[in-house]
Enzyme design. Structure first.
Site, PDB file in Angstrom:
ATOM      1  N   LYS A 158       0.199   4.255  -0.243  1.00 22.06           N
ATOM      2  CA  LYS A 158      -0.398   5.441   0.395  1.00 22.06           C
ATOM      3  C   LYS A 158      -0.161   6.678  -0.481  1.00 22.06           C
ATOM      4  O   LYS A 158      -0.125   6.560  -1.702  1.00 22.06           O
ATOM      5  CB  LYS A 158       0.126   5.600   1.822  1.00 22.06           C
ATOM      6  CG  LYS A 158      -0.065   4.308   2.639  1.00 22.06           C
ATOM      7  CD  LYS A 158       0.161   4.472   4.104  1.00 22.06           C
ATOM      8  CE  LYS A 158      -0.038   3.132   4.803  1.00 22.06           C
ATOM      9  NZ  LYS A 158       0.078   3.193   6.245  1.00 22.06           N
TER      10      LYS A 158
ATOM     11  N   GLU B 252      -5.214  -4.852  10.696  1.00 18.52           N
ATOM     12  CA  GLU B 252      -4.164  -3.851  10.892  1.00 18.52           C
ATOM     13  C   GLU B 252      -4.405  -3.132  12.215  1.00 18.52           C
ATOM     14  O   GLU B 252      -5.189  -2.178  12.283  1.00 18.52           O
ATOM     15  CB  GLU B 252      -4.198  -2.818   9.757  1.00 18.52           C
ATOM     16  CG  GLU B 252      -3.917  -3.392   8.384  1.00 18.52           C
ATOM     17  CD  GLU B 252      -3.381  -2.329   7.429  1.00 18.52           C
ATOM     18  OE1 GLU B 252      -2.329  -2.579   6.830  1.00 18.52           O
ATOM     19  OE2 GLU B 252      -3.989  -1.246   7.298  1.00 18.52           O
TER      20      GLU B 252
ATOM     21  N   SER C 200       3.670  -2.229  10.296  1.00 21.07           N
ATOM     22  CA  SER C 200       5.117  -2.344  10.486  1.00 21.07           C
ATOM     23  C   SER C 200       5.690  -3.700  10.061  1.00 21.07           C
ATOM     24  O   SER C 200       6.628  -4.213  10.684  1.00 21.07           O
ATOM     25  CB  SER C 200       5.501  -2.016  11.933  1.00 21.07           C
ATOM     26  OG  SER C 200       5.184  -0.662  12.226  1.00 21.07           O
TER      27      SER C 200
ATOM     28  N   ASN D 293       0.877  -1.172   0.000  1.00 19.29           N
ATOM     29  CA  ASN D 293       0.000   0.000   0.000  1.00 19.29           C
ATOM     30  C   ASN D 293       0.915   1.223   0.000  1.00 19.29           C
ATOM     31  O   ASN D 293       1.516   1.540   1.016  1.00 19.29           O
ATOM     32  CB  ASN D 293      -0.890  -0.032   1.256  1.00 19.29           C
ATOM     33  CG  ASN D 293      -1.712   1.239   1.405  1.00 19.29           C
ATOM     34  OD1 ASN D 293      -1.755   2.076   0.508  1.00 19.29           O
ATOM     35  ND2 ASN D 293      -2.365   1.387   2.558  1.00 19.29           N
TER      36      ASN D 293
ATOM     37  N   GLY E 212       2.829   2.216  10.862  1.00 21.90           N
ATOM     38  CA  GLY E 212       3.802   3.297  10.699  1.00 21.90           C
ATOM     39  C   GLY E 212       4.552   3.654  11.974  1.00 21.90           C
ATOM     40  O   GLY E 212       5.229   4.664  12.048  1.00 21.90           O
TER      41      GLY E 212
ATOM     42  N   GLU F  51      -6.505   4.701   8.095  1.00 22.21           N
ATOM     43  CA  GLU F  51      -6.346   6.143   7.794  1.00 22.21           C
ATOM     44  C   GLU F  51      -7.640   6.714   7.215  1.00 22.21           C
ATOM     45  O   GLU F  51      -7.954   7.890   7.418  1.00 22.21           O
ATOM     46  CB  GLU F  51      -5.148   6.331   6.856  1.00 22.21           C
ATOM     47  CG  GLU F  51      -3.837   6.131   7.623  1.00 22.21           C
ATOM     48  CD  GLU F  51      -2.726   5.452   6.846  1.00 22.21           C
ATOM     49  OE1 GLU F  51      -2.729   5.500   5.607  1.00 22.21           O
ATOM     50  OE2 GLU F  51      -1.843   4.856   7.503  1.00 22.21           O
TER      51      GLU F  51
ATOM     52  N   HIS G 202      -9.415   1.339   5.259  1.00 23.59           N
ATOM     53  CA  HIS G 202      -8.094   1.438   5.885  1.00 23.59           C
ATOM     54  C   HIS G 202      -8.197   2.346   7.108  1.00 23.59           C
ATOM     55  O   HIS G 202      -8.986   3.289   7.124  1.00 23.59           O
ATOM     56  CB  HIS G 202      -7.088   2.019   4.878  1.00 23.59           C
ATOM     57  CG  HIS G 202      -5.680   1.930   5.380  1.00 23.59           C
ATOM     58  ND1 HIS G 202      -5.154   2.870   6.232  1.00 23.59           N
ATOM     59  CD2 HIS G 202      -4.718   0.993   5.196  1.00 23.59           C
ATOM     60  CE1 HIS G 202      -3.909   2.511   6.531  1.00 23.59           C
ATOM     61  NE2 HIS G 202      -3.620   1.379   5.907  1.00 23.59           N
TER      62      HIS G 202
END
Ligand code: 13P
Length: 252
Positions: free
Chosen positions: A11, A168, A214, A9, A174, A98, A96
């Site tokens: 992003k 996730e 990660s 991904n 991250g 985010e 996701h």
């Protein structure tokens, strides 16, 4: 039997020209994959065309990072299923963290996107995962189970072969804090059990459940060695050719 899906991904990283060059590197290094391993990359919308052209005919599949839940019309800034299909997109990441947390997408909207993607013949990757405070409160299982149940509402059993779920944990995205294989496995097993209860054992056994958060070249093997972890959704480490290649070519 279910397959491993090793996905990058990207992003909001890499311009279309950078994406094209990077995709070329990946095509030359990611090949001869085992029968049970698939590779996918999800560039920014702006680079889908360029990347699609480069990876055409290779072993790498094309994914998008989001989709609109409507057919077409006055939705400024959005992208439709037909647009993605026209560019050769096969997978679409939906819900996701985010999108959930920065753009306030809720389970209801995410469910609409999942249903619409399936109706159009795209393969949704439904993302679920708890916040750090939810894990600390001991409600991880409830949070994840509800996200799975709500995300799959109205999905027919016959469509489940096209669905992927990605676990996730938000606290691992991250941050460099990867969930241990054991912590991830516990939630993956819960997700599979939830799908057994919603559908049946055969559908659950065939479902690919990715881990994301990660994932790096030095921790992927341990994660993929767990019984219920069937692939990875990789952010940062998918932006470096060597590390993504090593992740895709994990060793159990
Ligand atoms: P990182 O691998 O950078 O933690 O990102 C994970 C992720 O969000 C993939 O969708």
């Amino acid at each position: 039997m279910r397959k491993y899906l090793m996905a990058g991904n990207w992003k909001m990283n890499l311009t279309p020209s950078e994406s094209r060059e990077f995709a070329k590197q990946l095509v030359s290094s990611i090949k001869d994959l085992p029968n049970d391993v698939l590779a996918m990359i999800a560039p920014t919308f702006a680079a889908l065309q360029a990347v699609g052209e480069v990876i055409k005919g290779s072993e790498i599949k094309l994914g998008a990072q989001n989709i609109n839940e409507n057919e077409s019309g006055a939705y400024t800034g959005e992208i439709s299923a037909n647009m993605l299909l026209d560019l050769g997109v096969e997978y679409v990441i939906i819900g996701h963290s985010e999108r959930r947390h920065i753009y306030k997408e809720n389970d209801e909207l995410i469910n609409k996107k999942v249903l619409f993607a399936l109706k159009k013949g795209l393969k949704p990757i439904l993302c679920v995962g708890e916040l750090l405070e939810e894990r600390e409160k001991g409600i991880t299982n409830d949070v994840v189970k509800n996200q799975v149940i709500n995300g799959l509402k109205g999905v027919d059993a016959s469509e489940m072969k096209n669905v992927v779920i990605a676990y996730e944990p938000v606290w691992a995205i991250g941050t460099g804090k990867v969930a241990t294989p054991e912590i991830a496995e516990e939630v993956h097993a819960l997700i599979r059990k939830t799908v057994v209860d919603l559908y049946n054992k055969e559908i659950a056994d065939n479902l690919t459940i990715q881990y994301g958060g990660s994932v790096k070249d030095d921790n992927v093997d341990g994660l993929m060695g767990m019984a219920n972890i069937d692939g990875a959704l990789v952010g940062g480490a998918s932006l470096k050719a060597d590390s993504f290649k090593r992740i895709v070519k994990f060793e159990k």
